[in-house]
Design an enzyme around this catalytic site. Structure first.
Site, PDB file in Angstrom:
ATOM      1  N   ARG A  82       0.935  -1.122  -0.289  1.00  0.00           N
ATOM      2  CA  ARG A  82      -0.052   0.112   0.140  1.00  0.00           C
ATOM      3  C   ARG A  82       0.881   1.341   0.000  1.00  0.00           C
ATOM      4  O   ARG A  82       0.389   2.468  -0.314  1.00  0.00           O
ATOM      5  CB  ARG A  82      -1.039  -0.128   1.257  1.00  0.00           C
ATOM      6  CG  ARG A  82      -1.724   1.361   0.898  1.00  0.00           C
ATOM      7  CD  ARG A  82      -2.855   1.452   2.187  1.00  0.00           C
ATOM      8  NE  ARG A  82      -2.625   0.854   3.486  1.00  0.00           N
ATOM      9  CZ  ARG A  82      -1.940   1.952   4.145  1.00  0.00           C
ATOM     10  NH1 ARG A  82      -1.586   3.005   3.950  1.00  0.00           N
ATOM     11  NH2 ARG A  82      -1.396   1.478   5.436  1.00  0.00           N
ATOM     12  N   TYR A 120     -13.355  12.232 -19.700  1.00  0.00           N
ATOM     13  CA  TYR A 120     -13.911  10.946 -19.542  1.00  0.00           C
ATOM     14  C   TYR A 120     -15.100  10.965 -18.226  1.00  0.00           C
ATOM     15  O   TYR A 120     -14.793  11.962 -17.362  1.00  0.00           O
ATOM     16  CB  TYR A 120     -12.789  10.197 -18.787  1.00  0.00           C
ATOM     17  CG  TYR A 120     -13.232   8.807 -18.393  1.00  0.00           C
ATOM     18  CD1 TYR A 120     -13.653   7.854 -19.376  1.00  0.00           C
ATOM     19  CD2 TYR A 120     -13.297   8.337 -17.044  1.00  0.00           C
ATOM     20  CE1 TYR A 120     -13.889   6.396 -18.785  1.00  0.00           C
ATOM     21  CE2 TYR A 120     -13.661   7.270 -16.448  1.00  0.00           C
ATOM     22  CZ  TYR A 120     -13.829   6.244 -17.610  1.00  0.00           C
ATOM     23  OH  TYR A 120     -14.288   4.751 -16.855  1.00  0.00           O
ATOM     24  N   ASP A 176      -4.614  13.762 -19.068  1.00  0.00           N
ATOM     25  CA  ASP A 176      -5.258  12.414 -19.102  1.00  0.00           C
ATOM     26  C   ASP A 176      -4.566  11.893 -20.661  1.00  0.00           C
ATOM     27  O   ASP A 176      -4.944  12.141 -21.483  1.00  0.00           O
ATOM     28  CB  ASP A 176      -6.438  12.109 -18.789  1.00  0.00           C
ATOM     29  CG  ASP A 176      -7.034  10.506 -18.983  1.00  0.00           C
ATOM     30  OD1 ASP A 176      -6.340   9.841 -19.489  1.00  0.00           O
ATOM     31  OD2 ASP A 176      -8.059  10.320 -18.510  1.00  0.00           O
ATOM     32  N   LYS A 216      -6.456   0.156 -20.212  1.00  0.00           N
ATOM     33  CA  LYS A 216      -6.769   0.544 -21.840  1.00  0.00           C
ATOM     34  C   LYS A 216      -5.156   0.084 -22.462  1.00  0.00           C
ATOM     35  O   LYS A 216      -5.221  -0.893 -22.346  1.00  0.00           O
ATOM     36  CB  LYS A 216      -7.174   2.022 -22.108  1.00  0.00           C
ATOM     37  CG  LYS A 216      -8.076   2.652 -21.154  1.00  0.00           C
ATOM     38  CD  LYS A 216      -9.449   1.801 -21.222  1.00  0.00           C
ATOM     39  CE  LYS A 216     -10.283   2.240 -19.924  1.00  0.00           C
ATOM     40  NZ  LYS A 216     -10.794   3.467 -19.685  1.00  0.00           N
TER      41      LYS A 216
HETATM   42  C1  LIG Z   1     -11.105   4.251 -18.708  1.00  0.00           C
HETATM   43  C2  LIG Z   1     -10.711   5.743 -18.591  1.00  0.00           C
HETATM   44  C3  LIG Z   1     -10.532   6.419 -17.280  1.00  0.00           C
HETATM   45  C4  LIG Z   1     -10.661   5.519 -16.071  1.00  0.00           C
HETATM   46  O1  LIG Z   1      -9.684   4.580 -15.706  1.00  0.00           O
HETATM   47  P1  LIG Z   1     -10.220   3.428 -15.008  1.00  0.00           P
HETATM   48  O2  LIG Z   1      -9.116   2.159 -15.028  1.00  0.00           O
HETATM   49  O3  LIG Z   1     -11.434   2.750 -15.330  1.00  0.00           O
HETATM   50  O4  LIG Z   1     -10.261   3.743 -13.693  1.00  0.00           O
HETATM   51  C5  LIG Z   1      -9.933   7.646 -17.406  1.00  0.00           C
HETATM   52  N1  LIG Z   1      -9.741   8.253 -18.386  1.00  0.00           N
HETATM   53  C6  LIG Z   1     -10.001   7.776 -19.531  1.00  0.00           C
HETATM   54  C7  LIG Z   1      -9.602   8.635 -20.737  1.00  0.00           C
HETATM   55  C8  LIG Z   1     -10.261   6.376 -19.808  1.00  0.00           C
HETATM   56  O5  LIG Z   1     -10.635   5.967 -20.959  1.00  0.00           O
END
Ligand SMILES: *Cc1c(COP(=O)(O)O)cnc(C)c1O
Length: 380
Positions: free
Chosen positions: A47, A101, A171, A196
């Site tokens: 953690r 998102y 992001d 992703k």
């Molecule tokens: C899926 C996604 C997130 C969130 O990620 P998780 O792994 O589902 O918590 C944030 N930003 C973008 C652009 C995403 O596609």
């Protein structure tokens, strides 16, 4: 020759955990939650984000992003929430790109509000300067955006932010560090949903933050309190996935470019959104800030094609949520990611029920085209 490893070498080797016990070729998994105590040392505890597998995978992510340091999280949202709350406090203000998102938008609207952190959305980057207030601490961006693949100019926004001593966070999930390295353009903090492209096989939930050593420290302290670390078994699986990151993303870029050009030439399609198309309104910006145009695209079917029948007829391309995997997937944003918006909001953002989003996998391009052709031919 300069001693600087290439991108595939970094993907494969950077941050290996050396197997000093048996000399194995791959990183061992250290699953321990209890380590020998050493006074004054950074004693590992999962953690605390400092287990051997977590620390080493963070080096690979940092290297790929051109960052000094990184942290691996249990999900993209764990990374986003920990990073945001480490740089923000009560009374602060943030400026946010309108097209982000849905989970991030929800976090900002539902959670930040309880800390009296105020926010303003911008649609056009030229609005940013006018939105800056005395207490503005952060500009939050996501480029290319979902699902319309619009870009914001990272260099330009980073410059404005620096002039006002405001931090910038991007992001980078859609582009992946293979196609875009925001830190090299002056951005302070990069976030990933590793669920992703970094994971890339639709079987891992994880997240990452990459930034400077200095900015990482407060994020680490918050992250330890929030407890959103990633289990070492999954950290190891993510490391294995990332060895092929460049190979996968290059193929995904290639498939997306070819499919975008194919779709654009079809008379049953009104519009294709892909930064690699010459008629994308920001094609020049894409060329200057991205090293590849990515595996995501969206397109608008013409009015006579029933979108749901088209999706249902697909055999190879899966109608599933999420993105970034080795398999090609397609979905309807108006029924999924953007279903909570009102009809009016969707119309304002240009997200009609005829719009479909495609996440290109690594299959053979010809098979993807054949699937699209048979789907359209089988519409009654
Ligand atoms: C899926 C996604 C997130 C969130 O990620 P998780 O792994 O589902 O918590 C944030 N930003 C973008 C652009 C995403 O596609």
């Amino acid at each position: 020759m300069e001693n600087k490893p290439g991108i595939d070498t970094i993907c494969v080797h950077s941050g290996d955990v050396e197997d000093i016990t048996y000399g194995g070729a791959v990183s061992p998994i250290y699953t321990a939650t209890a380590y020998a105590y050493a006074a004054g040392a950074n004693n590992p505890y999962p953690r605390y984000f400092n287990s051997p597998n977590q620390m080493n995978l963070a080096k690979k992510v940092a290297r790929l992003e051109g960052a000094e340091a990184a942290l691996i999280f249990g999900s993209g949202m764990a990374a986003i929430s920990s990073a945001m709350l480490s740089v923000l406090k009560t009374g602060d203000h943030i400026i946010i790109q309108n097209q982000i998102y849905g989970g991030t938008r929800n976090f900002i609207q539902k959670e930040l509000d309880t800390f009296d952190i105020s926010f303003d959305y911008f649609n056009d980057e030229n609005e940013i300067e006018g939105l800056i207030q005395k207490h503005t601490k952060l500009i939050y961006l996501e480029t290319p955006s979902n699902p319309l693949l619009e870009l914001v100019d990272l260099k330009k926004i980073a410059k404005i932010a620096r002039a006002h001593k405001i931090l910038t966070m991007v992001d980078n999930t859609f582009a992946s560090p293979i196609n875009q390295r925001p830190i090299t353009l002056g951005i302070d903090i990069v976030i990933h949903s590793a669920t992703k492209y970094l994971g890339g096989h639709s079987d891992i939930t994880a997240g990452a933050v990459a930034t400077s050593e200095k900015l990482l420290q407060p994020i680490l302290l918050k992250a330890r309190n929030f407890g959103g670390s990633l289990a070492d078994q999954t950290t190891w699986l993510l490391e294995r996935s990332m060895k092929t990151l460049n190979l996968r993303v290059q193929k995904q870029n290639h498939n997306a470019q070819q499919l975008a050009e194919y779709l654009e030439a079809q008379e049953w399609i009104d519009q294709v959104n892909y930064p690699g198309l010459k008629d994308h309104p920001q094609y020049e910006l894409a060329q200057s800030q991205m090293s590849g145009f990515g595996g995501m695209l969206s397109f608008k079917l013409s009015a006579e094609v029933p979108a749901q029948s088209f999706l249902k007829n697909l055999r190879l391309i899966k109608d599933v949520l999420s993105l970034g995997g080795v398999e090609t997937t397609m979905l309807s944003p108006s029924l999924t990611s953007h279903s909570l918006l009102s009809d009016k909001e969707r119309a304002e953002q240009g997200i009609s029920s005829q719009l479909l989003r495609l996440s290109c996998g690594i299959e053979n391009y010809e098979d993807l085209v054949l699937d699209i052709q048979q789907s359209i031919n089988n519409i009654e």
